[in-house]
Design an enzyme around this catalytic site. Structure first.
Site, mmCIF file in Angstrom:
data_model
loop_
_atom_site.group_PDB
_atom_site.id
_atom_site.type_symbol
_atom_site.label_atom_id
_atom_site.label_comp_id
_atom_site.label_asym_id
_atom_site.label_seq_id
_atom_site.Cartn_x
_atom_site.Cartn_y
_atom_site.Cartn_z
ATOM 1 N N ALA A 291 6.802 10.970 4.582
ATOM 2 C CA ALA A 291 5.810 11.479 5.517
ATOM 3 C C ALA A 291 4.642 12.019 4.692
ATOM 4 O O ALA A 291 4.325 13.201 4.718
ATOM 5 C CB ALA A 291 6.405 12.576 6.398
ATOM 6 N N GLY B 260 8.976 -5.080 3.948
ATOM 7 C CA GLY B 260 10.012 -4.231 4.523
ATOM 8 C C GLY B 260 11.306 -4.401 3.747
ATOM 9 O O GLY B 260 12.064 -5.337 4.002
ATOM 10 N N SER C 19 0.828 -1.203 0.000
ATOM 11 C CA SER C 19 0.000 0.000 0.000
ATOM 12 C C SER C 19 0.867 1.261 0.000
ATOM 13 O O SER C 19 1.890 1.322 0.680
ATOM 14 C CB SER C 19 -0.894 -0.012 1.235
ATOM 15 O OG SER C 19 -1.710 1.134 1.253
ATOM 16 N N GLY D 100 12.711 0.621 2.543
ATOM 17 C CA GLY D 100 13.768 0.303 1.592
ATOM 18 C C GLY D 100 14.696 -0.775 2.140
ATOM 19 O O GLY D 100 14.518 -1.254 3.268
ATOM 20 N N CYS E 145 0.552 3.569 10.803
ATOM 21 C CA CYS E 145 1.086 4.718 10.069
ATOM 22 C C CYS E 145 1.803 5.657 11.035
ATOM 23 O O CYS E 145 1.189 6.163 11.968
ATOM 24 C CB CYS E 145 0.001 5.486 9.332
ATOM 25 S SG CYS E 145 0.701 6.912 8.452
ATOM 26 N N THR F 254 6.662 1.157 8.228
ATOM 27 C CA THR F 254 7.966 1.836 8.253
ATOM 28 C C THR F 254 8.446 2.115 9.676
ATOM 29 O O THR F 254 7.657 2.165 10.617
ATOM 30 C CB THR F 254 7.881 3.169 7.500
ATOM 31 O OG1 THR F 254 6.819 3.940 8.076
ATOM 32 C CG2 THR F 254 7.606 2.959 6.029
#
Lengths: 303, 243
Positions: free
Chosen positions: A70, A244, A21, A218, A131, A194
């Protein structure tokens, strides 16, 4: 021949590769680049009850082997997603899609889930309680086992679709949150979202991101994601989607080895729009190289 | 959008901190429009670097970039023969149909390169634009001769007057132009919109994640709702921005 099929919470996927997503829009932008029906499925852009613009720019900052973002859950709101985005999505994607849902209250999560539950073509509801870029919602539900369980129960009560809870790595003990979600009725888990981070601009001495902090993704986070997927897969019985920093077919195989049933690919899509296509083409070869003939065996061996 | 592997022909300094990069191997089947950009992968860096197209002809892509950070510094040191992974044909460029008989091109510093491609295309269509180029100092000036060689009436402006006229581009706007096309620093673009009522289009810059509309990393608020600089732009009509 390698058998790539996997059963994700009762729905069969042709292969375990799922764009994550927030890196794939609602599919149709990427469909300009390749036929996205080769994917196992994809998880569409996080959807909230009301339209959200998200955070001011800069929203993106580069890091060694990754990036901070962000964005802040920019989306047109669930009603416009249903009336405008899903019809476009259905034109280019003909498999069950994963709906990603975010919220700022229990009521918001359940209301968005209730509305998306009625939509044809949605296979799973992926509930983002992780989030890091919004205040007063998002991750605050994902850092406490009781709150995570409450969201899970509330969403399960309004839908017949499989519910996958997306977990944050920004916790001391991810296993306790994963177990709480399983006990509350979650059909699956996806992890990791993240990692909270930041960067400074030395010229201005200010944070690079307008939001001050952002989520790191990343290749930089891949070992952390693997470790958490491994820990959670050992502790729960429900399917785990590993994500991830996954960037290659080898990374997918490593995630499966850690016990993941399916694998999401995020940041890699941003720097290489054909990343998932290349991974799907490469995966059978890499599996053969390591002596595997079916994807699900890799997962079973890992759990 | 196409993913291409292009080879560096030349990568040479053009002005203080400014480099011209010529890349060979551009697929002639993919048309590039003035105002569009490409996204370059630089060895050792995760994110691509978006750079607007200065020219595309005969299979050669020309880019002009300013070395502002580590990524562009490494780019400036890459030798001829080095291959680069490039996403081409990104974004919505300038709308040439609105030019009218006497368009004005206004560029500031590193924002000037896409206007060269635009000037070429306008001239090809039989429209001669006037060009107004703004720089901070004489040492940073580039491409005045190239615009003049195209046949465009070109005015050069530097802040302290060390070359060309003195002041801001907005101090030297001609009176009678039909439409403006601008690219440059945000304060220049906003000052331009304050200085003229004429219709026009502006190319914006923003930090990007993907460059092709997937990540929402470069979204801005406009008079017509949220827009992605990479996909809905980078060129916007001034009324869309509400400027």
């Amino acid at each position: 021949m390698v058998n790539m099929n996997v059963n994700l919470c009762g729905i069969w996927l042709d292969n375990p590769v799922i764009p994550a997503s927030g890196t794939f829009g609602y599919g149709y932008e990427m469909a300009e680049h390749y036929d996205i029906n080769i994917l196992g499925t994809f998880s569409f852009k996080g959807t909230t009850l009301e339209p959200r613009f998200g955070n001011p720019t800069p929203r993106i900052a580069e890091c060694p082997a990754g990036l901070l973002n962000a964005v802040g859950l920019q989306n047109p709101g669930v009603d416009k997603v249903i009336s405008e985005e899903l019809p476009l999505l259905r034109q280019v994607f003909h498999k069950p899609v994963m709906a990603n849902i975010s919220g700022f209250s229990l009521e918001e999560y359940t209301e968005v889930a209730r509305r998306l539950d009625k939509e044809e073509g949605i296979g799973w509801l992926e509930i983002n309680i992780s989030c890091p870029n919004v205040h007063g919602g998002g991750m605050s539900f994902g850092t406490d086992p009781k709150a995570a369980a409450a969201v899970t129960r509330a969403v399960k009560a309004v839908t017949t679709k499989p519910v996958i809870i997306k977990l944050t790595p920004n916790v001391t003990d991810i296993v306790s949150i994963a177990k709480a979600c399983e006990e509350a009725g979650a059909d699956g888990l996806s992890l990791i979202n993240t990692l909270l981070g930041m960067r400074f601009d030395l010229k201005t001495r200010q944070p690079l991101l307008a939001n001050t902090t952002g989520g790191l993704s990343g290749p930089a986070v891949f070992p952390i994601a693997l470790r958490m997927v491994y820990q959670v897969a050992q502790a729960v019985r429900i399917p785990v989607i590993g994500l991830g920093g996954v960037s290659s077919a080898r990374d997918v195989l490593e995630m499966l080895t850690a016990g993941a049933t399916a694998v999401q690919v995020g940041s890699a899509n941003l720097i290489n729009p054909a990343a998932c296509k290349e991974i799907i083409e490469e995966l059978p070869k890499v599996m053969e190289q390591y002596g595997f003939t079916e994807v699900k065996t890799v997962t079973i061996a890992g759990r | 959008m196409t993913q291409q592997t292009l080879t560096i022909l030349h990568n040479t300094p053009l002005a203080s901190g400014v480099f011209r990069l010529e890349l060979a191997g551009l697929d002639p089947a993919e048309p590039l429009a003035p105002g569009q950009f490409v996204n370059l992968q630089i060895p050792g860096f995760f994110l691509r670097r978006p750079i607007s197209v200065c020219d595309a002809a005969g299979g050669v892509l020309t880019l002009i970039y300013k070395s502002v950070g580590e990524g562009t510094r490494v780019l400036s040191e890459l030798p001829p023969g080095h291959s680069l992974d490039v996403l081409t044909g990104l974004g919505r460029g300038y709308d040439l149909e609105k030019a009218g008989r006497a368009p004005l091109l206004v560029g500031g510093g590193a924002g000037i390169p896409p206007l060269y491609f635009l000037a070429k295309e306008l001239l090809r269509q039989g429209i001669t634009p006037r060009v107004l180029l703004g720089f901070n100092t004489a040492a940073e000036c580039f491409y005045e001769a190239e615009f003049t060689a195209l046949g465009a009436e070109t005015t050069l402006v530097t802040l302290e007057g060390s070359r060309g006229q003195k002041g801001f581009v907005t101090d030297h706007l001609p009176k009678d132009f039909t439409h403006f096309y601008a690219c440059g620093p945000l304060p220049m673009l906003k000052a331009l919109c304050r200085a003229t009522e004429a219709p026009g289009q502006l190319s914006l810059e923003e930090r990007m994640g993907c460059g092709f509309g997937a990540c929402m990393g470069c979204s801005i608020q406009t008079a017509r709702g949220p827009k992605r600089v990479c996909k809905d732009g980078p060129v916007f009509h001034r009324e869309v921005l509400g400027w």
